[in-house]
Design a protein around this motif. Structure first.
Motif, PDB file in Angstrom:
ATOM      1  N   LYS A   1       0.669  -1.380   0.057  1.00 45.98           N
ATOM      2  CA  LYS A   1      -0.126  -0.062   0.131  1.00 45.98           C
ATOM      3  C   LYS A   1       0.711   1.243  -0.178  1.00 45.98           C
ATOM      4  O   LYS A   1       0.479   2.282  -0.671  1.00 45.98           O
ATOM      5  N   LEU A   2       2.078   1.113   0.616  1.00 45.16           N
ATOM      6  CA  LEU A   2       2.821   2.534   0.829  1.00 45.16           C
ATOM      7  C   LEU A   2       3.545   2.505  -0.549  1.00 45.16           C
ATOM      8  O   LEU A   2       3.523   3.563  -1.377  1.00 45.16           O
TER       9      LEU A   2
ATOM     10  N   CYS B   1      14.744  -3.604   5.562  1.00 45.48           N
ATOM     11  CA  CYS B   1      14.054  -4.395   4.503  1.00 45.48           C
ATOM     12  C   CYS B   1      13.421  -5.577   4.879  1.00 45.48           C
ATOM     13  O   CYS B   1      12.808  -6.415   4.243  1.00 45.48           O
ATOM     14  N   ALA B   2      14.006  -6.175   6.285  1.00 44.24           N
ATOM     15  CA  ALA B   2      13.494  -7.279   6.553  1.00 44.24           C
ATOM     16  C   ALA B   2      13.638  -8.476   5.705  1.00 44.24           C
ATOM     17  O   ALA B   2      14.951  -8.617   5.373  1.00 44.24           O
ATOM     18  N   ALA B   3      13.046  -9.304   5.600  1.00 42.10           N
ATOM     19  CA  ALA B   3      13.112 -10.597   4.860  1.00 42.10           C
ATOM     20  C   ALA B   3      13.192 -10.209   3.042  1.00 42.10           C
ATOM     21  O   ALA B   3      13.154 -11.066   2.602  1.00 42.10           O
ATOM     22  N   GLY B   4      12.853  -9.101   2.865  1.00 43.86           N
ATOM     23  CA  GLY B   4      13.053  -8.639   1.326  1.00 43.86           C
ATOM     24  C   GLY B   4      11.624  -8.482   0.705  1.00 43.86           C
ATOM     25  O   GLY B   4      11.943  -8.453  -0.667  1.00 43.86           O
ATOM     26  N   GLY B   5      10.689  -8.741   1.413  1.00 43.33           N
ATOM     27  CA  GLY B   5       9.402  -8.814   0.632  1.00 43.33           C
ATOM     28  C   GLY B   5       8.900  -7.527  -0.158  1.00 43.33           C
ATOM     29  O   GLY B   5       8.310  -7.864  -0.998  1.00 43.33           O
ATOM     30  N   THR B   6       9.137  -6.503   0.459  1.00 45.47           N
ATOM     31  CA  THR B   6       8.822  -5.177  -0.325  1.00 45.47           C
ATOM     32  C   THR B   6       9.726  -5.273  -1.396  1.00 45.47           C
ATOM     33  O   THR B   6       9.311  -4.693  -2.654  1.00 45.47           O
TER      34      THR B   6
ATOM     35  N   ILE C   1      13.333   3.352   0.649  1.00 39.99           N
ATOM     36  CA  ILE C   1      12.267   3.353   1.714  1.00 39.99           C
ATOM     37  C   ILE C   1      12.675   3.519   3.099  1.00 39.99           C
ATOM     38  O   ILE C   1      13.607   2.785   3.415  1.00 39.99           O
ATOM     39  N   MET C   2      11.850   4.292   3.918  1.00 43.13           N
ATOM     40  CA  MET C   2      12.184   4.160   5.298  1.00 43.13           C
ATOM     41  C   MET C   2      10.777   4.160   5.954  1.00 43.13           C
ATOM     42  O   MET C   2      10.105   4.909   6.384  1.00 43.13           O
ATOM     43  N   ALA C   3      10.404   2.749   6.027  1.00 44.33           N
ATOM     44  CA  ALA C   3       8.987   2.573   6.473  1.00 44.33           C
ATOM     45  C   ALA C   3       9.004   1.891   7.987  1.00 44.33           C
ATOM     46  O   ALA C   3       9.827   1.059   8.332  1.00 44.33           O
TER      47      ALA C   3
ATOM     48  N   ILE D   1      -7.481  10.289  14.781  1.00 43.59           N
ATOM     49  CA  ILE D   1      -7.917   8.895  14.365  1.00 43.59           C
ATOM     50  C   ILE D   1      -6.915   8.050  13.506  1.00 43.59           C
ATOM     51  O   ILE D   1      -6.966   7.126  13.268  1.00 43.59           O
ATOM     52  N   SER D   2      -5.759   9.211  12.888  1.00 46.21           N
ATOM     53  CA  SER D   2      -4.969   8.341  12.023  1.00 46.21           C
ATOM     54  C   SER D   2      -3.788   7.712  12.896  1.00 46.21           C
ATOM     55  O   SER D   2      -3.244   8.521  14.057  1.00 46.21           O
ATOM     56  N   SER D   3      -3.804   6.332  12.901  1.00 41.61           N
ATOM     57  CA  SER D   3      -2.662   5.953  13.422  1.00 41.61           C
ATOM     58  C   SER D   3      -1.247   5.884  12.847  1.00 41.61           C
ATOM     59  O   SER D   3      -0.228   5.621  13.668  1.00 41.61           O
ATOM     60  N   GLN D   4      -1.093   6.283  11.574  1.00 40.48           N
ATOM     61  CA  GLN D   4       0.151   6.248  11.128  1.00 40.48           C
ATOM     62  C   GLN D   4      -0.065   6.925   9.731  1.00 40.48           C
ATOM     63  O   GLN D   4      -1.228   7.246   9.223  1.00 40.48           O
ATOM     64  N   TYR D   5       1.092   7.388   9.343  1.00 43.18           N
ATOM     65  CA  TYR D   5       1.001   8.231   8.192  1.00 43.18           C
ATOM     66  C   TYR D   5       1.915   7.708   6.933  1.00 43.18           C
ATOM     67  O   TYR D   5       2.850   7.244   7.376  1.00 43.18           O
ATOM     68  N   TYR D   6       1.342   7.470   5.780  1.00 40.93           N
ATOM     69  CA  TYR D   6       2.292   7.099   4.559  1.00 40.93           C
ATOM     70  C   TYR D   6       2.532   8.481   3.909  1.00 40.93           C
ATOM     71  O   TYR D   6       1.633   9.372   3.483  1.00 40.93           O
TER      72      TYR D   6
END
Length: 214
Positions: free
Chosen positions: A17-18, A34-39, A93-95, A203-208
């Motif tokens: 979604k991001l 990047c974790a396991a590279g899924g993105t 990307i800095m998610a 009500i926004s928990s996060q911003y993209y």
């Protein structure tokens, strides 16, 4: 090592979604955290020509190394010298990264150096102004950390949208697009609708965020 539920979700989560907020997917992409590279794998399938990932977790990188990615390695972007050139990447990307850093302001400036002048920075940042956090603090005197969420026990810094914009501006970035992430249901959602979306920041928990250089 036995992985927790949070670890497994973190390792394999794809931030589609991001990423889908990008005007175009092309060129060289750097995913910090990047974790396991899924993105990165998803970006590669969508047209990215060269994918680079960095993460502090060695187990995550071992998983990422088995995927069709160009370069992944273990490192700490806040402390380490990075092997990249100025203006090297079309997208960085800095998610959900900046809130984990001791000095996110200087680190963001450091990372912006590697972004092309016409490139895009993708960020996701939790919103500490969320009504649930404020309600627990004001009514119950609670600021309780947990395994995941806005008060994740690994978060070091906290941001509102205004402070996030200030941080990006100081790093030489301007916002191209922004998306509120909400999971609000029931009374708060109805109340916000009745008040013509004036409770949006609560009500926004996060911003993209999609940004590029000024």
């Amino acid at each position: 090592m036995k992985l927790t539920k949070k670890d497994r979700q973190y390792f394999h989560f794809k931030r589609t979604k991001l990423v889908d907020m990008l005007p175009s997917i092309r060129g060289k992409v750097l995913d910090i955290g990047c974790a396991a590279g899924g993105t990165l794998e998803y970006l590669k399938s969508k047209g990215a020509s060269y994918t680079v990932g960095i993460d502090t977790d060695q187990e995550a990188i071992r998983i990422a190394e088995k995927k069709n990615l160009d370069l992944v390695f273990t490192g700490n972007v806040e402390k380490d010298d990075l092997p990249f050139l100025e203006n090297e990447f079309d997208c960085i990307i800095m998610a959900d990264i900046l809130e984990h850093l001791y000095n996110p302001w200087e680190t963001l400036k450091k990372i912006t150096y590697y972004l092309k002048n016409d490139g895009y920075m993708l960020l996701s940042i939790p919103n500490i102004k969320h009504y649930y956090i404020l309600t627990r603090l004001i009514l119950y005197d609670e600021w309780s950390y947990c395994e995941a969420g806005i008060l994740d026990n690994t978060h070091i810094r906290f941001f509102t949208l205004k402070e996030t914009k200030r941080m990006l501006d100081d790093a030489g970035l301007k916002i191209v697009a922004i998306k509120d992430v909400t999971s609000t249901r029931g009374k708060m959602k109805i109340l916000n609708t009745l008040l013509f979306n004036t409770l949006r920041s609560f009500i926004s928990s996060q911003y993209y965020i999609v940004a590029n250089k000024k």
